[in-house]
Design a protein around this motif. Sequence first.
Motif, PDB file in Angstrom:
ATOM      1  N   SER A  16       0.825  -1.209   0.000  1.00  0.00           N
ATOM      2  CA  SER A  16       0.000   0.000   0.000  1.00  0.00           C
ATOM      3  C   SER A  16       0.859   1.259   0.000  1.00  0.00           C
ATOM      4  CB  SER A  16      -0.945   0.011   1.201  1.00  0.00           C
ATOM      5  OG  SER A  16      -1.928  -0.979   1.068  1.00  0.00           O
ATOM      6  N   ILE A  17       1.927   1.259   0.775  1.00  0.00           N
ATOM      7  CA  ILE A  17       2.831   2.418   0.807  1.00  0.00           C
ATOM      8  C   ILE A  17       3.440   2.638  -0.576  1.00  0.00           C
ATOM      9  CG2 ILE A  17       5.023   3.282   1.731  1.00  0.00           C
ATOM     10  CD1 ILE A  17       4.181   1.955   4.425  1.00  0.00           C
ATOM     11  N   LEU A  18       3.895   1.569  -1.220  1.00  0.00           N
ATOM     12  CA  LEU A  18       4.449   1.691  -2.572  1.00  0.00           C
ATOM     13  C   LEU A  18       3.396   2.214  -3.554  1.00  0.00           C
ATOM     14  CD1 LEU A  18       6.542  -1.604  -2.848  1.00  0.00           C
ATOM     15  CD2 LEU A  18       7.413   0.730  -2.657  1.00  0.00           C
ATOM     16  N   LEU A  19       2.177   1.742  -3.423  1.00  0.00           N
ATOM     17  CA  LEU A  19       1.120   2.193  -4.322  1.00  0.00           C
ATOM     18  C   LEU A  19       0.727   3.647  -4.048  1.00  0.00           C
ATOM     19  CD1 LEU A  19      -1.081  -1.022  -4.540  1.00  0.00           C
ATOM     20  CD2 LEU A  19       0.292   0.004  -6.358  1.00  0.00           C
ATOM     21  N   ILE A  20       0.811   4.096  -2.818  1.00  0.00           N
ATOM     22  CA  ILE A  20       0.546   5.507  -2.513  1.00  0.00           C
ATOM     23  C   ILE A  20       1.589   6.396  -3.178  1.00  0.00           C
ATOM     24  CG2 ILE A  20       0.571   7.238  -0.656  1.00  0.00           C
ATOM     25  CD1 ILE A  20      -0.865   5.108   1.088  1.00  0.00           C
ATOM     26  N   VAL A  21       2.857   5.998  -3.095  1.00  0.00           N
ATOM     27  CA  VAL A  21       3.913   6.748  -3.777  1.00  0.00           C
ATOM     28  C   VAL A  21       3.628   6.787  -5.280  1.00  0.00           C
ATOM     29  CG1 VAL A  21       6.379   6.740  -4.362  1.00  0.00           C
ATOM     30  CG2 VAL A  21       5.652   6.295  -2.011  1.00  0.00           C
ATOM     31  N   LEU A  22       3.227   5.667  -5.814  1.00  0.00           N
ATOM     32  CA  LEU A  22       2.864   5.587  -7.220  1.00  0.00           C
ATOM     33  C   LEU A  22       1.701   6.531  -7.533  1.00  0.00           C
ATOM     34  CD1 LEU A  22       3.229   4.031  -9.922  1.00  0.00           C
ATOM     35  CD2 LEU A  22       1.603   2.381  -9.014  1.00  0.00           C
ATOM     36  N   GLY A  23       0.696   6.571  -6.675  1.00  0.00           N
ATOM     37  CA  GLY A  23      -0.442   7.460  -6.866  1.00  0.00           C
ATOM     38  C   GLY A  23      -0.032   8.927  -6.900  1.00  0.00           C
ATOM     39  N   VAL A  24       0.917   9.309  -6.048  1.00  0.00           N
ATOM     40  CA  VAL A  24       1.411  10.689  -6.039  1.00  0.00           C
ATOM     41  C   VAL A  24       2.068  11.017  -7.380  1.00  0.00           C
ATOM     42  CG1 VAL A  24       3.097  12.250  -4.979  1.00  0.00           C
ATOM     43  CG2 VAL A  24       1.656  10.807  -3.530  1.00  0.00           C
ATOM     44  N   PHE A  25       2.888  10.110  -7.894  1.00  0.00           N
ATOM     45  CA  PHE A  25       3.524  10.330  -9.200  1.00  0.00           C
ATOM     46  C   PHE A  25       2.488  10.410 -10.320  1.00  0.00           C
ATOM     47  CE2 PHE A  25       7.486   8.749  -7.185  1.00  0.00           C
ATOM     48  CZ  PHE A  25       8.295   9.833  -7.523  1.00  0.00           C
ATOM     49  N   LEU A  26       1.437   9.607 -10.227  1.00  0.00           N
ATOM     50  CA  LEU A  26       0.381   9.659 -11.234  1.00  0.00           C
ATOM     51  C   LEU A  26      -0.298  11.019 -11.260  1.00  0.00           C
ATOM     52  CD1 LEU A  26      -1.335   6.182 -10.835  1.00  0.00           C
ATOM     53  CD2 LEU A  26      -0.007   6.982 -12.766  1.00  0.00           C
ATOM     54  N   ILE A  27      -0.469  11.606 -10.112  1.00  0.00           N
ATOM     55  CA  ILE A  27      -1.116  12.919 -10.044  1.00  0.00           C
ATOM     56  C   ILE A  27      -0.175  14.004 -10.568  1.00  0.00           C
ATOM     57  CG2 ILE A  27      -2.022  14.673  -8.459  1.00  0.00           C
ATOM     58  CD1 ILE A  27      -2.993  12.299  -6.706  1.00  0.00           C
ATOM     59  N   LEU A  28       1.105  13.919 -10.207  1.00  0.00           N
ATOM     60  CA  LEU A  28       2.048  14.973 -10.574  1.00  0.00           C
ATOM     61  C   LEU A  28       2.530  14.885 -12.025  1.00  0.00           C
ATOM     62  CD1 LEU A  28       4.189  15.065  -7.298  1.00  0.00           C
ATOM     63  CD2 LEU A  28       2.300  16.562  -7.956  1.00  0.00           C
ATOM     64  N   LYS A  29       2.745  13.695 -12.545  1.00  0.00           N
ATOM     65  CA  LYS A  29       3.290  13.509 -13.899  1.00  0.00           C
ATOM     66  C   LYS A  29       2.498  12.432 -14.638  1.00  0.00           C
ATOM     67  CE  LYS A  29       7.399  15.722 -13.273  1.00  0.00           C
ATOM     68  NZ  LYS A  29       7.837  16.816 -14.045  1.00  0.00           N
ATOM     69  N   PRO A  30       1.234  12.686 -14.945  1.00  0.00           N
ATOM     70  CA  PRO A  30       0.375  11.618 -15.468  1.00  0.00           C
ATOM     71  C   PRO A  30       0.798  11.021 -16.807  1.00  0.00           C
ATOM     72  CG  PRO A  30      -0.732  13.731 -15.587  1.00  0.00           C
ATOM     73  CD  PRO A  30       0.537  13.952 -14.837  1.00  0.00           C
ATOM     74  N   LEU A  31       1.121  11.831 -17.779  1.00  0.00           N
ATOM     75  CA  LEU A  31       1.428  11.281 -19.104  1.00  0.00           C
ATOM     76  C   LEU A  31       2.852  10.754 -19.212  1.00  0.00           C
ATOM     77  CD1 LEU A  31      -0.409  13.834 -21.396  1.00  0.00           C
ATOM     78  CD2 LEU A  31      -1.158  11.570 -20.675  1.00  0.00           C
ATOM     79  N   GLU A  32       3.765  11.381 -18.500  1.00  0.00           N
ATOM     80  CA  GLU A  32       5.172  10.988 -18.584  1.00  0.00           C
ATOM     81  C   GLU A  32       5.451   9.643 -17.928  1.00  0.00           C
ATOM     82  OE1 GLU A  32       4.083  13.863 -17.303  1.00  0.00           O
ATOM     83  OE2 GLU A  32       4.898  15.482 -18.519  1.00  0.00           O
ATOM     84  N   ILE A  33       4.586   9.238 -17.054  1.00  0.00           N
ATOM     85  CA  ILE A  33       4.907   8.095 -16.208  1.00  0.00           C
ATOM     86  C   ILE A  33       4.256   6.785 -16.643  1.00  0.00           C
ATOM     87  CG2 ILE A  33       3.060   8.369 -14.538  1.00  0.00           C
ATOM     88  CD1 ILE A  33       5.180   7.857 -12.370  1.00  0.00           C
ATOM     89  N   ILE A  34       3.354   6.807 -17.588  1.00  0.00           N
ATOM     90  CA  ILE A  34       2.550   5.617 -17.873  1.00  0.00           C
ATOM     91  C   ILE A  34       3.396   4.394 -18.229  1.00  0.00           C
ATOM     92  CG2 ILE A  34       0.808   4.630 -19.408  1.00  0.00           C
ATOM     93  CD1 ILE A  34      -0.518   7.357 -19.417  1.00  0.00           C
ATOM     94  N   GLY A  35       4.332   4.518 -19.170  1.00  0.00           N
ATOM     95  CA  GLY A  35       5.166   3.364 -19.547  1.00  0.00           C
ATOM     96  C   GLY A  35       5.983   2.839 -18.381  1.00  0.00           C
ATOM     97  N   THR A  36       6.602   3.751 -17.664  1.00  0.00           N
ATOM     98  CA  THR A  36       7.390   3.358 -16.495  1.00  0.00           C
ATOM     99  C   THR A  36       6.492   2.771 -15.421  1.00  0.00           C
ATOM    100  OG1 THR A  36       8.919   5.164 -16.970  1.00  0.00           O
ATOM    101  CG2 THR A  36       9.015   4.211 -14.774  1.00  0.00           C
ATOM    102  N   LEU A  37       5.329   3.363 -15.271  1.00  0.00           N
ATOM    103  CA  LEU A  37       4.377   2.908 -14.272  1.00  0.00           C
ATOM    104  C   LEU A  37       3.978   1.452 -14.486  1.00  0.00           C
ATOM    105  CD1 LEU A  37       2.443   3.526 -11.953  1.00  0.00           C
ATOM    106  CD2 LEU A  37       0.810   4.286 -13.661  1.00  0.00           C
ATOM    107  N   VAL A  38       3.729   1.097 -15.721  1.00  0.00           N
ATOM    108  CA  VAL A  38       3.344  -0.278 -16.029  1.00  0.00           C
ATOM    109  C   VAL A  38       4.471  -1.227 -15.618  1.00  0.00           C
ATOM    110  CG1 VAL A  38       2.815  -1.878 -17.910  1.00  0.00           C
ATOM    111  CG2 VAL A  38       1.715   0.358 -17.836  1.00  0.00           C
ATOM    112  N   GLN A  39       5.718  -0.840 -15.881  1.00  0.00           N
ATOM    113  CA  GLN A  39       6.847  -1.690 -15.480  1.00  0.00           C
ATOM    114  C   GLN A  39       7.002  -1.748 -13.962  1.00  0.00           C
ATOM    115  OE1 GLN A  39      10.046   0.009 -17.823  1.00  0.00           O
ATOM    116  NE2 GLN A  39       9.821  -1.611 -19.361  1.00  0.00           N
ATOM    117  N   VAL A  40       6.781  -0.624 -13.283  1.00  0.00           N
ATOM    118  CA  VAL A  40       6.869  -0.600 -11.815  1.00  0.00           C
ATOM    119  C   VAL A  40       5.794  -1.503 -11.208  1.00  0.00           C
ATOM    120  CG1 VAL A  40       6.550   0.867  -9.766  1.00  0.00           C
ATOM    121  CG2 VAL A  40       7.970   1.657 -11.663  1.00  0.00           C
TER     122      VAL A  40
END
Length: 188
Positions: A16-40
Amino acid sequence: MIDLIKRKEIKGILVSILLIVLGVFLILKPLEIIGTLVQVIGVILLICGVFDFVNYFSLKDEDKLIDYTLMKGIMEITTSILFIFKSDVLSSVFPILLGLIIIFINIFKLELALSLKPIDDNNYLIGVIISTLSIILGVVIILNPFDTLEVVVMASGIVIIITELSNIIYSFKVLRFIRKTKKLIVKA
């Protein structure tokens, strides 16, 4: 069995902590992070899958009867391979995948909450409510009522933060209940 629940809740808090960090990045950099996000997400699923797979072999025989960690671990490892090596394809269906992940994680939480009813009649309802709300939020992501991917990704970040904060709160309630139960057993 109490140790099994305790290990699962601690693992759930860390995820959950890791996913919260991920959620913050999604809010701050939504389009830039999608490819990396899928790998994370793939790496997170791989870690969870390996943990569940290995954990199954450390269970007592009687716990194996009521636990599905082997199957869950294999499913998580298989899914993680797709996320890591096919991230370009999965990026286009990211919101649906994210919604499915939230739904599946919270189905297991709902199952645990329902299993605790005979033991902890007062607190199980909180788990049922939190898990059910999280499942509904996952469905909202899948239905994709938003017009652009950027809004969907930002909304996904918000939903992740909300659901994972609620999961952490519930996990702490379960761990507190286990601690109280152990104290009662020791005193008896």
